[in-house]
Design an enzyme around this catalytic site. Structure first.
Site, PDB file in Angstrom:
ATOM      1  N   LYS A   1      -5.829  -3.497  -8.494  1.00 14.99           N
ATOM      2  CA  LYS A   1      -6.825  -2.498  -8.150  1.00 14.99           C
ATOM      3  C   LYS A   1      -6.620  -0.954  -8.147  1.00 14.99           C
ATOM      4  CE  LYS A   1      -8.440  -5.652  -4.369  1.00 14.99           C
ATOM      5  NZ  LYS A   1      -8.449  -6.007  -2.849  1.00 14.99           N
TER       6      LYS A   1
ATOM      7  N   ASP B   1     -14.051  -3.454  -0.201  1.00 12.60           N
ATOM      8  CA  ASP B   1     -13.077  -4.286   0.738  1.00 12.60           C
ATOM      9  C   ASP B   1     -13.491  -3.629   2.231  1.00 12.60           C
ATOM     10  OD1 ASP B   1     -11.907  -5.865  -0.762  1.00 12.60           O
ATOM     11  OD2 ASP B   1     -10.216  -4.363  -1.493  1.00 12.60           O
TER      12      ASP B   1
ATOM     13  N   GLY C   1      -0.048  -1.277   8.637  1.00 16.40           N
ATOM     14  CA  GLY C   1       0.095  -1.106   7.434  1.00 16.40           C
ATOM     15  C   GLY C   1      -0.410   0.001   6.726  1.00 16.40           C
TER      16      GLY C   1
ATOM     17  N   TYR D   1      -6.353 -14.833   4.692  1.00 17.65           N
ATOM     18  CA  TYR D   1      -7.135 -15.820   5.306  1.00 17.65           C
ATOM     19  C   TYR D   1      -6.205 -17.284   5.087  1.00 17.65           C
ATOM     20  CZ  TYR D   1      -9.098 -16.476   0.735  1.00 17.65           C
ATOM     21  OH  TYR D   1      -9.174 -16.608  -0.662  1.00 17.65           O
TER      22      TYR D   1
HETATM   23  P1  ATR Z   1      -0.907  -4.607  -0.161  1.00 22.38           P
HETATM   24  O1  ATR Z   1      -1.782  -4.201  -1.369  1.00 22.38           O
HETATM   25  O2  ATR Z   1      -1.220  -6.104   0.061  1.00 22.38           O
HETATM   26  O3  ATR Z   1      -1.156  -3.613   0.838  1.00 22.38           O
HETATM   27  P2  ATR Z   1       1.581  -2.904  -0.541  1.00 22.38           P
HETATM   28  O4  ATR Z   1       0.705  -2.177  -1.008  1.00 22.38           O
HETATM   29  O5  ATR Z   1       2.842  -3.630  -1.061  1.00 22.38           O
HETATM   30  O6  ATR Z   1       0.700  -4.467  -0.736  1.00 22.38           O
HETATM   31  O7  ATR Z   1       1.746  -2.955   1.013  1.00 22.38           O
HETATM   32  C1  ATR Z   1       2.352  -3.856   1.912  1.00 22.38           C
HETATM   33  C2  ATR Z   1       2.321  -3.373   3.276  1.00 22.38           C
HETATM   34  O8  ATR Z   1       2.833  -4.586   4.066  1.00 22.38           O
HETATM   35  C3  ATR Z   1       3.047  -2.196   3.687  1.00 22.38           C
HETATM   36  O9  ATR Z   1       2.303  -1.438   4.655  1.00 22.38           O
HETATM   37  C4  ATR Z   1       4.215  -2.688   3.869  1.00 22.38           C
HETATM   38  O10 ATR Z   1       5.093  -1.580   4.747  1.00 22.38           O
HETATM   39  P3  ATR Z   1       6.050  -0.591   3.959  1.00 22.38           P
HETATM   40  O11 ATR Z   1       5.006   0.423   3.585  1.00 22.38           O
HETATM   41  O12 ATR Z   1       6.962  -0.075   5.138  1.00 22.38           O
HETATM   42  O13 ATR Z   1       6.779  -1.273   3.023  1.00 22.38           O
HETATM   43  C5  ATR Z   1       4.078  -3.880   4.859  1.00 22.38           C
HETATM   44  N1  ATR Z   1       5.158  -4.823   5.244  1.00 22.38           N
HETATM   45  C6  ATR Z   1       5.612  -5.759   4.163  1.00 22.38           C
HETATM   46  N2  ATR Z   1       6.461  -6.534   4.726  1.00 22.38           N
HETATM   47  C7  ATR Z   1       6.654  -6.308   5.864  1.00 22.38           C
HETATM   48  C8  ATR Z   1       7.359  -6.632   7.190  1.00 22.38           C
HETATM   49  N3  ATR Z   1       8.121  -7.757   6.843  1.00 22.38           N
HETATM   50  N4  ATR Z   1       7.247  -5.969   8.304  1.00 22.38           N
HETATM   51  C9  ATR Z   1       6.438  -5.034   8.285  1.00 22.38           C
HETATM   52  N5  ATR Z   1       5.594  -4.491   7.536  1.00 22.38           N
HETATM   53  C10 ATR Z   1       5.576  -5.269   6.206  1.00 22.38           C
END
Ligand code: ATR
Length: 277
Positions: free
Chosen positions: A65, A101, A126, A220
Site C-alpha cells: 500500500k 479503507d 495502533g 475479520y
Molecule cells: P499494519 O499495516 O497492519 O498496520 P504495521 O504497519 O506493521 O502493520 O503496524 C502494526 C501495528 O500493530 C503497529 O501499531 C504495532 O505497534 P508498534 O508501532 O509499536 O510496532 C502494532 N502491534 C503489533 N503487534 C503488537 C502487539 N503484540 N501488541 C501491541 N501492538 C502491536
C-alpha cells in the site's frame, strides 16, 4: 471486457474478486476482476504489465500500500494523508491513487452498524499502516475526540502530528497515549494493530470500555476473534472488519464505474458465503 484485479502477497485468500464480481452482477456492469500474486519487489512491474494489457485499475493489499501510493502520478487527499493507497485507477493522465479503507470503516460503522460517530469519543489502537489509512476519514466523521494509543509512542505522535491540521479544522481533539495508560473510556474502540495475529486478547485495558461501547477489529475471520471475545466478555458490542472490507470495495467500485453497488446486501451474502466455505 474491462479488467481489474487485486495485487498483493499473499493474495490467494482475498475476498475482493468475489465481492467485485457480485457488485458487477447486481449493478449490471460488465467487468472482469482477478487476483495477482506480486513478488515483494515487483509492484511497479506488475502495475506496468497490467496497464499494458489494458487493465483499468486495481486494488492493492499487503504489503504494497505504501509503494502503490509512491508509484502514482496523482493522489487523493486521503491517500496523501494516509501515505498509502489501496485503489489505483489507470487514467489517460497517469495513475491516480486513492485510499478507500478509512471511508470503508466509517461507512460500515455508520450505515451497517447504525452507530453515529458525531460527538463521540474514539480510541484508535495502533499507528501502523492500518491506522494511518483510517485516521483521516475518522476525523471527517466529526467525533469529539480521538485518542491514538500505540506500543511505540513515537509512531503515534508522528501520525497524530500529520493529522493535526485536519483535526483542528474539524474541531476534533486528537491526542496520543501509551497502551497501558489510556485515559478515560470510549464510545468506539478500533483495533488497528496486528496484535490479534499473536492471539493476544486486547492491547488495552477494559477500563477503556463502558456499557454500550462499540469495539471494532479491523481484521475479520479467526484473526479478529481474540479481541472480539475480550470485548464481549467486558460487556461491549463487538464487530469485525468484514463490513469495512466490503465498504472499501464499494467505494473503489464507485470510483471506477460511477455506480454505487448495494454493499449492505453483499455484506450479508459474503458472511453467508464464508460460513459455508
Ligand atoms: P499494519 O499495516 O497492519 O498496520 P504495521 O504497519 O506493521 O502493520 O503496524 C502494526 C501495528 O500493530 C503497529 O501499531 C504495532 O505497534 P508498534 O508501532 O509499536 O510496532 C502494532 N502491534 C503489533 N503487534 C503488537 C502487539 N503484540 N501488541 C501491541 N501492538 C502491536
Amino acid at each position: 471486457m474491462d479488467q481489474y484485479c487485486v495485487m498483493g502477497n499473499p493474495v490467494a485468500h482475498s475476498q475482493s474478486p468475489w465481492i467485485h464480481a457480485r457488485f458487477a452482477e447486481l449493478t449490471g456492469q460488465t467487468l472482469d476482476y482477478g487476483r495477482r500474486l506480486v513478488a515483494t519487489d515487483g509492484l511497479a512491474d506488475a502495475v506496468r504489465a497490467f496497464t499494458a494489457e489494458g487493465g483499468k485499475g486495481c486494488n492493492i493489499t499487503v504489503p504494497f500500500k505504501f509503494e502503490a501510493q509512491a508509484l502514482a502520478q496523482h493522489a487523493s487527499e486521503r491517500a496523501l494523508l494516509a501515505q498509502a493507497a489501496n485503489t489505483l485507477s489507470f487514467l489517460p493522465g497517469g495513475i491516480f491513487a486513492d485510499n478507500t479503507d478509512g471511508i470503508g470503516l466509517v461507512q460500515d460503522i455508520r450505515a451497517n452498524a447504525g452507530f453515529n460517530l458525531q460527538g463521540r469519543q474514539v480510541l484508535l489502537i495502533g499507528a501502523g499502516g492500518a491506522a494511518a489509512g483510517v485516521l483521516g476519514p475518522l476525523i471527517l466523521a466529526k467525533p469529539t475526540g480521538i485518542t491514538v494509543a500505540n506500543r511505540s509512542p513515537d509512531k503515534a505522535q508522528a501520525l497524530v502530528q500529520r493529522h493535526t491540521p485536519l483535526a483542528t479544522l474539524h474541531r476534533v481533539a486528537l491526542q496520543t497515549s501509551a497502551l497501558d495508560t489510556v485515559p478515560g473510556s470510549f464510545d468506539l474502540v478500533v483495533n488497528a494493530t496486528s496484535s490479534s495475529l499473536s492471539g493476544a486478547g486486547s492491547p488495552v485495558f477494559a477500563s477503556t470500555l463502558k456499557p454500550g461501547t462499540l469495539v471494532y477489529d479491523m481484521m475479520y475471520g479467526p484473526a479478529a476473534q481474540p479481541f472480539m471475545v475480550w470485548a464481549v466478555a467486558h460487556g461491549a458490542q463487538a464487530r469485525d472488519g468484514l463490513g469495512m472490507l466490503v465498504e472499501q470495495a464499494a467505494e473503489a467500485f464507485s470510483l471506477w464505474r460511477g455506480v454505487r453497488p448495494p454493499s449492505a446486501q453483499v455484506l450479508v451474502e459474503l458472511r453467508q458465503h464464508l460460513a459455508q466455505h
